[in-house]
Motif scaffolding. Sequence first.
Motif, PDB file in Angstrom:
ATOM      1  N   ARG A  39     -11.157  85.521  11.249  1.00 28.16           N
ATOM      2  CA  ARG A  39      -9.774  86.496  11.587  1.00 28.16           C
ATOM      3  C   ARG A  39     -10.302  88.087  11.526  1.00 28.16           C
ATOM      4  NH1 ARG A  39      -5.846  84.553  14.269  1.00 28.16           N
ATOM      5  NH2 ARG A  39      -7.758  83.943  14.951  1.00 28.16           N
TER       6      ARG A  39
ATOM      7  N   LYS B 122      -7.702  90.963  13.325  1.00 29.61           N
ATOM      8  CA  LYS B 122      -6.468  90.287  13.094  1.00 29.61           C
ATOM      9  C   LYS B 122      -5.789  90.978  11.954  1.00 29.61           C
ATOM     10  CE  LYS B 122      -6.577  87.598  16.682  1.00 29.61           C
ATOM     11  NZ  LYS B 122      -5.730  87.963  17.721  1.00 29.61           N
TER      12      LYS B 122
ATOM     13  N   THR C 166      -0.331  83.034  15.503  1.00 29.94           N
ATOM     14  CA  THR C 166      -1.585  82.193  15.290  1.00 29.94           C
ATOM     15  C   THR C 166      -2.060  82.562  13.667  1.00 29.94           C
ATOM     16  OG1 THR C 166      -2.396  81.976  17.506  1.00 29.94           O
ATOM     17  CG2 THR C 166      -4.005  81.536  15.900  1.00 29.94           C
ATOM     18  N   THR C 167      -1.954  83.930  13.663  1.00 32.36           N
ATOM     19  CA  THR C 167      -2.249  84.473  12.255  1.00 32.36           C
ATOM     20  C   THR C 167      -1.262  83.940  11.149  1.00 32.36           C
ATOM     21  OG1 THR C 167      -3.269  86.572  13.168  1.00 32.36           O
ATOM     22  CG2 THR C 167      -2.685  86.642  11.084  1.00 32.36           C
TER      23      THR C 167
ATOM     24  N   VAL D  26      -2.435  80.557  10.580  1.00 32.47           N
ATOM     25  CA  VAL D  26      -3.619  80.540   9.873  1.00 32.47           C
ATOM     26  C   VAL D  26      -3.415  80.801   8.338  1.00 32.47           C
ATOM     27  CG1 VAL D  26      -5.767  81.854   9.220  1.00 32.47           C
ATOM     28  CG2 VAL D  26      -5.131  81.148  11.879  1.00 32.47           C
TER      29      VAL D  26
ATOM     30  N   THR E 231     -10.086  73.669  10.788  1.00 32.00           N
ATOM     31  CA  THR E 231      -9.346  75.009  11.250  1.00 32.00           C
ATOM     32  C   THR E 231     -10.233  76.091  11.940  1.00 32.00           C
ATOM     33  OG1 THR E 231      -8.008  74.612   9.035  1.00 32.00           O
ATOM     34  CG2 THR E 231      -7.941  76.695  10.191  1.00 32.00           C
TER      35      THR E 231
ATOM     36  N   LEU F 218      -9.717  77.366  15.855  1.00 33.57           N
ATOM     37  CA  LEU F 218      -9.645  78.834  16.126  1.00 33.57           C
ATOM     38  C   LEU F 218     -10.788  79.108  16.938  1.00 33.57           C
ATOM     39  CD1 LEU F 218      -8.995  80.322  12.588  1.00 33.57           C
ATOM     40  CD2 LEU F 218      -7.475  80.207  14.501  1.00 33.57           C
TER      41      LEU F 218
ATOM     42  N   VAL G 106     -10.001  77.983  20.722  1.00 33.15           N
ATOM     43  CA  VAL G 106      -8.815  78.150  21.168  1.00 33.15           C
ATOM     44  C   VAL G 106      -9.005  79.311  22.675  1.00 33.15           C
ATOM     45  CG1 VAL G 106      -7.051  80.027  21.031  1.00 33.15           C
ATOM     46  CG2 VAL G 106      -7.186  78.362  19.209  1.00 33.15           C
TER      47      VAL G 106
ATOM     48  N   GLU H 213      -7.558  78.173  26.131  1.00 38.79           N
ATOM     49  CA  GLU H 213      -6.493  79.062  26.857  1.00 38.79           C
ATOM     50  C   GLU H 213      -6.961  79.521  28.306  1.00 38.79           C
ATOM     51  OE1 GLU H 213      -6.196  82.268  24.236  1.00 38.79           O
ATOM     52  OE2 GLU H 213      -4.410  81.376  23.053  1.00 38.79           O
TER      53      GLU H 213
END
Length: 211
Positions: A27, A32, A90-91, A94, A120, A124, A127, A131
């Motif tokens: 993160r 983030k 998303t954060t 998490v 996890t 991440l 992703v 996408e």
Amino acid sequence: MDFTVEIKDMVAMVISIICGGVIGFEREYKNKSAGFRTIILISLGSTIFTIVSQHGAGTDDRISANIITGIGFIGAGVIFKDKISIRGLTTAAVIWTSAAIGMTAGIGYHALALCLTLITLGVLLMVTRVERMIAQLQKEQLLSVTFRDPDFNQIPQLEKILNTKGLTLERMEIVKENDHLIVNFKVSGKKRYLLEMSETLATRSEILSFS
């Protein structure tokens, strides 16, 4: 308290810090709002509350159950909505997952906590690639356009322009309000074409606003 129990709890907290650090690093790397320190503290705090709910005097499972509610408030604080999109989901997810991993470590399932951390982290990291694959597919979007003048001839002209941009439009509703013409479309096309659509609409002088 029994010395063996204390060692077990200390191990649980160390595992929690490791798990939170691994997720928090990802993160922080992506800049983030909830980064390295935040995720570690969330994971560790969940572990501590879980331990207290098991061994603290006069406590029970209600403490660990209320962790979920408390984490919900923290997660809500990182979600931002503007006129175009919603950011921070998303954060927030998490944060929620990190708390669950912390609770897993707190009840003594250390191997499971480490395994969930790797899962996890894998999600991440995957992703972005997933996408990009989704962006190649057709997507649908609702578009509302407000014209400056109530001239119906502007509608087919706009449809023709957008059709040449790789988009397909379906006229849903036309409303005349305060000397303005409001038209709602259902637009379908690839993600990059939908992004280009916003740029095209922003340059049209006959359009007052769009969303």
